[in-house]
Write a protein that holds these residues in place. Structure first.
Motif, PDB file in Angstrom:
ATOM      1  N   LEU A 115     -19.618  -6.241   2.144  1.00  0.00           N
ATOM      2  CA  LEU A 115     -20.323  -6.361   0.872  1.00  0.00           C
ATOM      3  C   LEU A 115     -20.631  -4.983   0.282  1.00  0.00           C
ATOM      4  CD1 LEU A 115     -21.123  -8.658  -0.913  1.00  0.00           C
ATOM      5  CD2 LEU A 115     -23.303  -8.781   0.270  1.00  0.00           C
ATOM      6  N   ASP A 116     -21.010  -4.036   1.116  1.00  0.00           N
ATOM      7  CA  ASP A 116     -21.228  -2.661   0.643  1.00  0.00           C
ATOM      8  C   ASP A 116     -19.941  -2.082   0.063  1.00  0.00           C
ATOM      9  OD1 ASP A 116     -23.886  -2.669   1.392  1.00  0.00           O
ATOM     10  OD2 ASP A 116     -23.546  -1.595   3.285  1.00  0.00           O
ATOM     11  N   ALA A 117     -18.830  -2.313   0.757  1.00  0.00           N
ATOM     12  CA  ALA A 117     -17.547  -1.817   0.277  1.00  0.00           C
ATOM     13  C   ALA A 117     -17.162  -2.493  -1.037  1.00  0.00           C
ATOM     14  CB  ALA A 117     -16.468  -2.040   1.332  1.00  0.00           C
ATOM     15  N   ALA A 118     -17.464  -3.786  -1.175  1.00  0.00           N
ATOM     16  CA  ALA A 118     -17.180  -4.501  -2.417  1.00  0.00           C
ATOM     17  C   ALA A 118     -17.973  -3.897  -3.576  1.00  0.00           C
ATOM     18  CB  ALA A 118     -17.511  -5.985  -2.269  1.00  0.00           C
ATOM     19  N   ARG A 119     -19.228  -3.578  -3.336  1.00  0.00           N
ATOM     20  CA  ARG A 119     -20.051  -2.945  -4.377  1.00  0.00           C
ATOM     21  C   ARG A 119     -19.469  -1.598  -4.786  1.00  0.00           C
ATOM     22  NH1 ARG A 119     -24.508  -4.483  -0.845  1.00  0.00           N
ATOM     23  NH2 ARG A 119     -25.302  -6.470  -1.600  1.00  0.00           N
ATOM     24  N   GLU A 120     -19.054  -0.817  -3.809  1.00  0.00           N
ATOM     25  CA  GLU A 120     -18.470   0.495  -4.099  1.00  0.00           C
ATOM     26  C   GLU A 120     -17.193   0.365  -4.917  1.00  0.00           C
ATOM     27  OE1 GLU A 120     -17.922   2.827  -0.550  1.00  0.00           O
ATOM     28  OE2 GLU A 120     -19.974   2.466   0.107  1.00  0.00           O
ATOM     29  N   MET A 121     -16.347  -0.588  -4.555  1.00  0.00           N
ATOM     30  CA  MET A 121     -15.086  -0.768  -5.286  1.00  0.00           C
ATOM     31  C   MET A 121     -15.349  -1.277  -6.698  1.00  0.00           C
ATOM     32  SD  MET A 121     -12.693   0.388  -3.462  1.00  0.00           S
ATOM     33  CE  MET A 121     -13.861   1.599  -2.889  1.00  0.00           C
ATOM     34  N   ALA A 122     -16.331  -2.158  -6.866  1.00  0.00           N
ATOM     35  CA  ALA A 122     -16.664  -2.646  -8.204  1.00  0.00           C
ATOM     36  C   ALA A 122     -17.179  -1.496  -9.068  1.00  0.00           C
ATOM     37  CB  ALA A 122     -17.706  -3.761  -8.118  1.00  0.00           C
ATOM     38  N   ALA A 123     -18.008  -0.645  -8.493  1.00  0.00           N
ATOM     39  CA  ALA A 123     -18.539   0.501  -9.237  1.00  0.00           C
ATOM     40  C   ALA A 123     -17.434   1.471  -9.626  1.00  0.00           C
ATOM     41  CB  ALA A 123     -19.601   1.212  -8.406  1.00  0.00           C
ATOM     42  N   ALA A 124     -16.384   1.535  -8.816  1.00  0.00           N
ATOM     43  CA  ALA A 124     -15.252   2.428  -9.091  1.00  0.00           C
ATOM     44  C   ALA A 124     -14.218   1.780 -10.015  1.00  0.00           C
ATOM     45  CB  ALA A 124     -14.588   2.844  -7.785  1.00  0.00           C
ATOM     46  N   GLY A 125     -14.480   0.532 -10.418  1.00  0.00           N
ATOM     47  CA  GLY A 125     -13.556  -0.157 -11.316  1.00  0.00           C
ATOM     48  C   GLY A 125     -12.386  -0.809 -10.617  1.00  0.00           C
TER      49      GLY A 125
END
Length: 61
Positions: free
Chosen positions: A14-24
């Protein structure tokens, strides 16, 4: 985070998903969130996670 994929937790995904969403990188965020949802025992929580990261390649009406 660990280098052993088998040791990753729902929170790691979930943390990685948030990071990827923030990076577009929405599709990667979707895939990571889906894996996080698979690691949750509560179906309502899994649905909530998936709803936050919908598949960006699915057409919306």
């Amino acid at each position: 985070m660990t280098s052993d994929p088998a040791a990753l937790t729902m929170a790691d995904y979930l943390d990685a998903a948030r990071e990827m969403a923030a990076a577009g990188r929405l599709f990667l965020a979707h895939l990571l969130a889906d894996e996080a949802a698979r690691r949750v025992n509560d179906p309502a929580t899994a649905r909530s996670i998936r709803a936050q990261y919908p598949d960006p390649t699915t057409p919306r009406d």
